[in-house]
Design an enzyme around this catalytic site. Structure first.
Site, PDB file in Angstrom:
ATOM      1  N   ASP A 132       1.578  -8.797  -4.560  1.00  0.00           N
ATOM      2  CA  ASP A 132       0.604  -8.041  -5.358  1.00  0.00           C
ATOM      3  C   ASP A 132      -0.379  -9.011  -6.010  1.00  0.00           C
ATOM      4  O   ASP A 132      -0.036 -10.166  -6.265  1.00  0.00           O
ATOM      5  CB  ASP A 132       1.311  -7.300  -6.503  1.00  0.00           C
ATOM      6  CG  ASP A 132       2.087  -6.076  -6.037  1.00  0.00           C
ATOM      7  OD1 ASP A 132       2.129  -5.812  -4.828  1.00  0.00           O
ATOM      8  OD2 ASP A 132       2.659  -5.400  -6.906  1.00  0.00           O
ATOM      9  N   ARG A 182      -4.342  -7.090   1.989  1.00  0.00           N
ATOM     10  CA  ARG A 182      -4.386  -5.696   1.535  1.00  0.00           C
ATOM     11  C   ARG A 182      -5.529  -5.560   0.528  1.00  0.00           C
ATOM     12  O   ARG A 182      -5.476  -6.135  -0.552  1.00  0.00           O
ATOM     13  CB  ARG A 182      -3.060  -5.344   0.870  1.00  0.00           C
ATOM     14  CG  ARG A 182      -3.012  -3.913   0.354  1.00  0.00           C
ATOM     15  CD  ARG A 182      -1.649  -3.578  -0.218  1.00  0.00           C
ATOM     16  NE  ARG A 182      -1.443  -4.173  -1.511  1.00  0.00           N
ATOM     17  CZ  ARG A 182      -0.239  -4.486  -2.013  1.00  0.00           C
ATOM     18  NH1 ARG A 182       0.861  -4.308  -1.319  1.00  0.00           N
ATOM     19  NH2 ARG A 182      -0.143  -5.008  -3.207  1.00  0.00           N
ATOM     20  N   THR A 229      -6.233   2.411  -0.693  1.00  0.00           N
ATOM     21  CA  THR A 229      -7.120   3.250  -1.502  1.00  0.00           C
ATOM     22  C   THR A 229      -6.819   4.719  -1.252  1.00  0.00           C
ATOM     23  O   THR A 229      -6.314   5.080  -0.183  1.00  0.00           O
ATOM     24  CB  THR A 229      -8.606   2.963  -1.176  1.00  0.00           C
ATOM     25  OG1 THR A 229      -9.431   3.803  -1.999  1.00  0.00           O
ATOM     26  CG2 THR A 229      -8.957   3.206   0.286  1.00  0.00           C
ATOM     27  N   ARG A 292      -2.016   3.604 -14.014  1.00  0.00           N
ATOM     28  CA  ARG A 292      -2.254   4.849 -13.243  1.00  0.00           C
ATOM     29  C   ARG A 292      -3.062   5.837 -14.093  1.00  0.00           C
ATOM     30  O   ARG A 292      -3.917   6.550 -13.588  1.00  0.00           O
ATOM     31  CB  ARG A 292      -0.940   5.514 -12.815  1.00  0.00           C
ATOM     32  CG  ARG A 292       0.002   4.673 -11.964  1.00  0.00           C
ATOM     33  CD  ARG A 292      -0.513   4.336 -10.575  1.00  0.00           C
ATOM     34  NE  ARG A 292      -1.490   3.285 -10.446  1.00  0.00           N
ATOM     35  CZ  ARG A 292      -1.237   1.970 -10.390  1.00  0.00           C
ATOM     36  NH1 ARG A 292      -0.042   1.513 -10.478  1.00  0.00           N
ATOM     37  NH2 ARG A 292      -2.233   1.102 -10.240  1.00  0.00           N
TER      38      ARG A 292
END
Ligand SMILES: Cc1cc2nc3c(=O)[nH]c(=O)nc-3n(C[C@H](O)[C@H](O)[C@H](O)COP(=O)(O)OP(=O)(O)OC[C@H]3O[C@@H](n4cnc5c(N)ncnc54)[C@H](O)[C@@H]3O)c2cc1C
Length: 310
Positions: A132, A182, A229, A292
């Site tokens: 990540d 990514r 996405t 989020r």
């Protein structure tokens, strides 16, 4: 940056807020929309459901910025366990790790040792490890660690963020390595000299970077490009670019987060693209959940709704 987005991203770093929010049942219920559960069994069950629908998964054990080496080693052991179990269950799962959860704040050496253990085990099991990308304080170190990992392993990829002004330049040296890349928009609070403040600029940069990854530059280097996405406009632009490049649907690979835009998830899988769902789980969900909410402040309505429905 919108005020709400800014407030949630500031909240994601607040210990005061975290200690209070995690006590409320209605917050847990709201979080469950994006997370199948807090333990490994719940993540594996969600991966198994997806497998039944022909969709692969990427598993992430939530947590970041661990402050002690034993804890970082414990996280690595947890990932080794999940690699063993996903193999036993034939789940077609990959893993995605945060370097600060593997001990990066305590120095790169311990973190790289933990990462190497995971890469060796994943290579033996024929699966991938994704790294990540965290806030810009970690960009350079994360890319350096990825480059060293890529020199030894084929099964490794790193996330790159379209909101960062530097990412186009980073791709100049990352694409020729031919590993996994990514592409995402980026989820942290960054200053305007480092990240595009306007969403339209982030989206335009995402499209430009995507064109390089699926164009001849990325293909000749053997890059495994992932588009992380949920944005339907960008997804259609990427599909259109791939048609212009005469690619087949299966040459495009998308990943989305568990619980977000399920309609678009089903459409992508049905369109014949390679597609995985990233499943996050664990009890350290607070900063991740705040990010989020920052992406879509309307999600707060789900939190409010759960206050009334118990
Ligand atoms: C597989 C994957 C891996 C990721 N890894 C990283 C990483 O390593 N580092 C990092 O910084 N970021 C990461 N992200 C998060 C990413 O940076 C974005 O913050 C996130 O994906 C939202 O951006 P978007 O591209 O979906 O576009 P947006 O423009 O934010 O959203 C497009 C549409 O998607 C839907 N949507 C988006 N977010 C939500 C949400 N939270 N709730 C409900 N609906 C939503 C809405 O319909 C929205 O209109 C990852 C995302 C994915 C999918």
């Amino acid at each position: 940056m919108g005020l709400m987005r800014s407030a949630f991203l500031a909240g994601s770093q607040s210990r005061w807020l975290r200690e209070r929010a995690v006590k409320y049942r209605f917050v847990h219920k709201a979080v469950s929309r994006f997370m199948p559960g807090e333990d490994m069994a719940a993540a594996l069950a969600a991966g198994s459901d997806l497998r039944g629908k022909g969709v692969g998964s990427v598993l992430t054990y939530l947590g970041e910025n661990v402050k002690d080496l034993d804890e970082a080693a414990g996280v690595a052991r947890h990932y080794l366990d999940i690699l063993a179990r996903e193999k036993e269950a034939s789940l077609d799962a990959e893993i995605s790790v945060k370097l600060t959860q593997l001990g990066l704040d305590l120095g790169p050496a311990a973190c790289e040792a933990n990462l190497t253990t995971l890469l060796e085990r994943a290579a033996a099991g024929g699966t991938w490890v994704w790294i990540d990308m965290e806030s810009s304080a970690y960009t350079v170190t994360t890319l350096d660690i990825f480059r060293r990992a890529k020199a030894r392993f084929r099964n490794v990829g790193v996330c790159v963020q379209a909101y960062l002004r530097r990412t186009s330049k980073d791709l100049d040296s990352l694409i020729p390595l031919g590993g996994g890349l990514r592409l995402v928009k980026g989820a942290y609070r960054e200053p305007p000299d480092l990240a595009f403040p306007r969403k339209s600029d982030v989206d335009a940069n995402f499209a430009a970077l995507a064109a390089r990854l699926i164009g001849r530059e990325g293909r000749q280097a053997g890059v495994r490009a992932i588009f992380g996405t949920h944005d339907p406009i960008l997804i259609r632009r990427i599909e259109e670019m791939s048609r212009v490049e005469s690619l087949k649907p299966a040459d495009l690979e998308f990943q989305m987060l568990y619980g977000i835009r399920r309609d678009e998830q089903e459409r992508l899988a049905a369109a014949g693209h390679r597609f995985r769902v990233l499943i996050s789980y664990g009890d350290a969900w607070f900063p991740w959940y705040m990010r989020r909410l920052a992406e879509r402040p309307a999600n707060v309505l789900f939190v409010v709704k759960n206050v009334f429905t118990g």
